[in-house]
Design a protein around this motif. Structure first.
Motif, short mmCIF file in Angstrom:
data_model
loop_
_atom_site.label_atom_id
_atom_site.label_comp_id
_atom_site.label_asym_id
_atom_site.label_seq_id
_atom_site.Cartn_x
_atom_site.Cartn_y
_atom_site.Cartn_z
N PRO A 53 -23.06 -23.99 57.13
CA PRO A 53 -24.44 -23.68 56.77
C PRO A 53 -25.45 -24.23 57.78
O PRO A 53 -26.42 -23.56 58.13
CB PRO A 53 -24.60 -24.32 55.39
CG PRO A 53 -23.23 -24.28 54.80
CD PRO A 53 -22.32 -24.53 55.97
N GLN A 54 -25.19 -25.44 58.29
CA GLN A 54 -26.12 -26.04 59.23
C GLN A 54 -26.15 -25.30 60.55
O GLN A 54 -27.22 -25.11 61.15
CB GLN A 54 -25.76 -27.51 59.48
CG GLN A 54 -26.79 -28.26 60.32
CD GLN A 54 -28.16 -28.28 59.67
OE1 GLN A 54 -28.31 -28.66 58.51
NE2 GLN A 54 -29.19 -27.88 60.40
N SER A 55 -24.97 -24.86 61.03
CA SER A 55 -24.95 -24.16 62.32
C SER A 55 -25.66 -22.81 62.23
O SER A 55 -26.28 -22.37 63.18
CB SER A 55 -23.51 -23.97 62.82
OG SER A 55 -22.80 -23.00 62.06
N VAL A 56 -25.58 -22.17 61.06
CA VAL A 56 -26.31 -20.92 60.85
C VAL A 56 -27.81 -21.20 60.75
O VAL A 56 -28.64 -20.51 61.34
CB VAL A 56 -25.82 -20.19 59.59
CG1 VAL A 56 -26.68 -18.95 59.32
CG2 VAL A 56 -24.36 -19.79 59.74
N LEU A 57 -28.15 -22.26 60.01
CA LEU A 57 -29.56 -22.62 59.84
C LEU A 57 -30.21 -22.96 61.18
O LEU A 57 -31.36 -22.59 61.44
CB LEU A 57 -29.69 -23.79 58.87
CG LEU A 57 -31.12 -24.27 58.56
CD1 LEU A 57 -31.93 -23.15 57.92
CD2 LEU A 57 -31.07 -25.49 57.66
N ASP A 58 -29.46 -23.65 62.05
CA ASP A 58 -30.01 -24.01 63.36
C ASP A 58 -30.43 -22.77 64.14
O ASP A 58 -31.50 -22.73 64.76
CB ASP A 58 -28.98 -24.81 64.17
CG ASP A 58 -28.77 -26.21 63.64
OD1 ASP A 58 -29.63 -26.69 62.86
OD2 ASP A 58 -27.73 -26.82 63.98
N LEU A 59 -29.59 -21.74 64.12
CA LEU A 59 -29.92 -20.52 64.86
C LEU A 59 -30.97 -19.69 64.13
O LEU A 59 -31.76 -19.00 64.77
CB LEU A 59 -28.66 -19.69 65.11
CG LEU A 59 -27.72 -20.23 66.18
CD1 LEU A 59 -26.67 -19.18 66.53
CD2 LEU A 59 -28.44 -20.65 67.44
N MET A 60 -30.99 -19.75 62.82
CA MET A 60 -32.07 -19.08 62.09
C MET A 60 -33.41 -19.66 62.50
O MET A 60 -34.39 -18.93 62.72
CB MET A 60 -31.87 -19.24 60.58
CG MET A 60 -30.78 -18.37 60.00
SD MET A 60 -30.67 -18.53 58.19
CE MET A 60 -32.28 -17.87 57.70
N ASN A 61 -33.47 -20.98 62.61
CA ASN A 61 -34.72 -21.64 63.01
C ASN A 61 -35.08 -21.36 64.46
O ASN A 61 -36.26 -21.39 64.83
CB ASN A 61 -34.60 -23.15 62.80
CG ASN A 61 -34.58 -23.54 61.33
OD1 ASN A 61 -35.10 -22.82 60.48
ND2 ASN A 61 -33.96 -24.67 61.02
N SER A 62 -34.07 -21.08 65.30
CA SER A 62 -34.31 -20.83 66.71
C SER A 62 -34.63 -19.38 67.04
O SER A 62 -35.27 -19.11 68.05
CB SER A 62 -33.09 -21.26 67.54
OG SER A 62 -32.84 -22.64 67.41
N TYR A 63 -34.17 -18.45 66.19
CA TYR A 63 -34.29 -17.03 66.52
C TYR A 63 -34.88 -16.18 65.40
O TYR A 63 -35.91 -15.52 65.60
CB TYR A 63 -32.92 -16.48 66.93
CG TYR A 63 -32.35 -17.16 68.14
CD1 TYR A 63 -32.80 -16.83 69.41
CD2 TYR A 63 -31.40 -18.17 68.01
CE1 TYR A 63 -32.30 -17.48 70.54
CE2 TYR A 63 -30.90 -18.83 69.13
CZ TYR A 63 -31.35 -18.48 70.38
OH TYR A 63 -30.88 -19.14 71.49
N LEU A 64 -34.24 -16.19 64.25
CA LEU A 64 -34.65 -15.25 63.20
C LEU A 64 -36.05 -15.55 62.67
O LEU A 64 -36.90 -14.65 62.60
CB LEU A 64 -33.64 -15.27 62.06
CG LEU A 64 -33.91 -14.31 60.90
CD1 LEU A 64 -34.05 -12.88 61.39
CD2 LEU A 64 -32.81 -14.41 59.86
N LEU A 65 -36.31 -16.78 62.31
CA LEU A 65 -37.63 -17.11 61.74
C LEU A 65 -38.75 -16.95 62.77
O LEU A 65 -39.81 -16.39 62.44
CB LEU A 65 -37.62 -18.52 61.15
CG LEU A 65 -36.61 -18.75 60.01
CD1 LEU A 65 -36.80 -20.14 59.40
CD2 LEU A 65 -36.70 -17.68 58.95
N PRO A 66 -38.56 -17.39 64.02
CA PRO A 66 -39.60 -17.13 65.03
C PRO A 66 -39.83 -15.64 65.27
O PRO A 66 -40.97 -15.23 65.54
CB PRO A 66 -39.06 -17.82 66.29
CG PRO A 66 -38.15 -18.89 65.78
CD PRO A 66 -37.52 -18.31 64.55
N ALA A 67 -38.77 -14.83 65.17
CA ALA A 67 -38.94 -13.38 65.34
C ALA A 67 -39.84 -12.81 64.26
O ALA A 67 -40.76 -12.03 64.53
CB ALA A 67 -37.58 -12.69 65.32
N VAL A 68 -39.58 -13.21 63.02
CA VAL A 68 -40.39 -12.71 61.90
C VAL A 68 -41.83 -13.18 62.03
O VAL A 68 -42.77 -12.40 61.84
CB VAL A 68 -39.78 -13.15 60.56
CG1 VAL A 68 -40.68 -12.74 59.40
CG2 VAL A 68 -38.39 -12.56 60.37
#
Length: 225
Positions: free
Chosen positions: A101-116
């Motif tokens: 979960p943490q490794s997914v969250l790290d990339l969500m914070n780096s890519y997905l959330l900034p994209a949105v």
């Protein structure tokens, strides 16, 4: 004069995109966390008489990213094209069996959330004007599973899904949404030369004939694992 905002701008693909769009009359707003690299981008673009200004922000800090985009809009008046392509750090990738979960969250914070967040900041103006473009650059794991990029594939596929939904919703509103998935290392003088990728992106943007493409065009998904 139109303006392109490049989120995650760096000396590779970001600079090539800035040069390509700049040569077609665009002003460039470069957004990234490294002021030295941004200064280099500004210097290279100024040599080509391309109007540019950089905005320092760590895109994982959503408040800072929002401020940077708002500052770019104040300087240039509007953002006509948003291109999102932060550098994919291989050391953040986790094998699918080691994905947590943490490794997914790290990339969500780096890519997905900034994209949105980036889209949220520019889309209302584009819809109101009935024009504009949002361009998402991802790695090939967004389209084809790669065992060594378990977490990256989850996040990349999420960005692609988001981009697809935006495309379907906005294609009748005058706003183009595109996705280019990169299936090679980005490196000068190779099949993944950033200038070649920038050329492909500009053609996709200019023609607006399809939503997404894979680069290079002859990419063979059967060769990956």
């Amino acid at each position: 004069m139109k303006t392109i905002a490049i989120v995650g701008a760096g000396p590779g693909l970001g600079l090539s995109l800035a040069k390509k769009f700049g040569k077609h009359g665009f002003r460039v707003a470069a957004i990234a966390r490294n002021p030295e690299k941004l200064a280099m981008i500004e210097s290279e673009l100024q040599k080509l008489n391309i109007q540019t200004q950089s905005f320092v922000a760590d895109i994982t800090d959503l408040a800072a990213l929002k401020q940077a985009i708002q500052s770019a809009k104040k300087v240039f008046g509007s953002i006509d094209v948003l291109e999102f392509s932060p550098y994919a750090k291989g050391d953040q990738f986790t094998d699918v069996l080691g994905t947590t979960p943490q490794s997914v969250l790290d990339l969500m914070n780096s890519y997905l959330l900034p994209a949105v967040l980036s889209v949220n900041e520019v889309l209302p103006d584009m819809i109101n004007s009935g024009s504009g473009a949002v361009l998402f650059t991802t790695g090939i794991s967004a389209m084809f599973p790669l065992t060594f990029a378990g977490n990256a594939g989850i996040v990349g596929a999420g960005i692609r899904n988001y981009a697809t939904n935006l495309h379907n919703e906005l294609k009748e509103k005058g706003v183009y949404v595109g996705h280019l998935s990169i299936g090679t290392m980005i490196q000068l003088g190779t099949a993944g030369d950033p200038d070649a990728i920038a050329n492909a992106w500009y053609k996709l943007y200019e023609r607006k004939e399809c939503f997404e493409q894979i680069f290079p065009p002859d990419f063979d998904p059967t060769t990956i694992s």
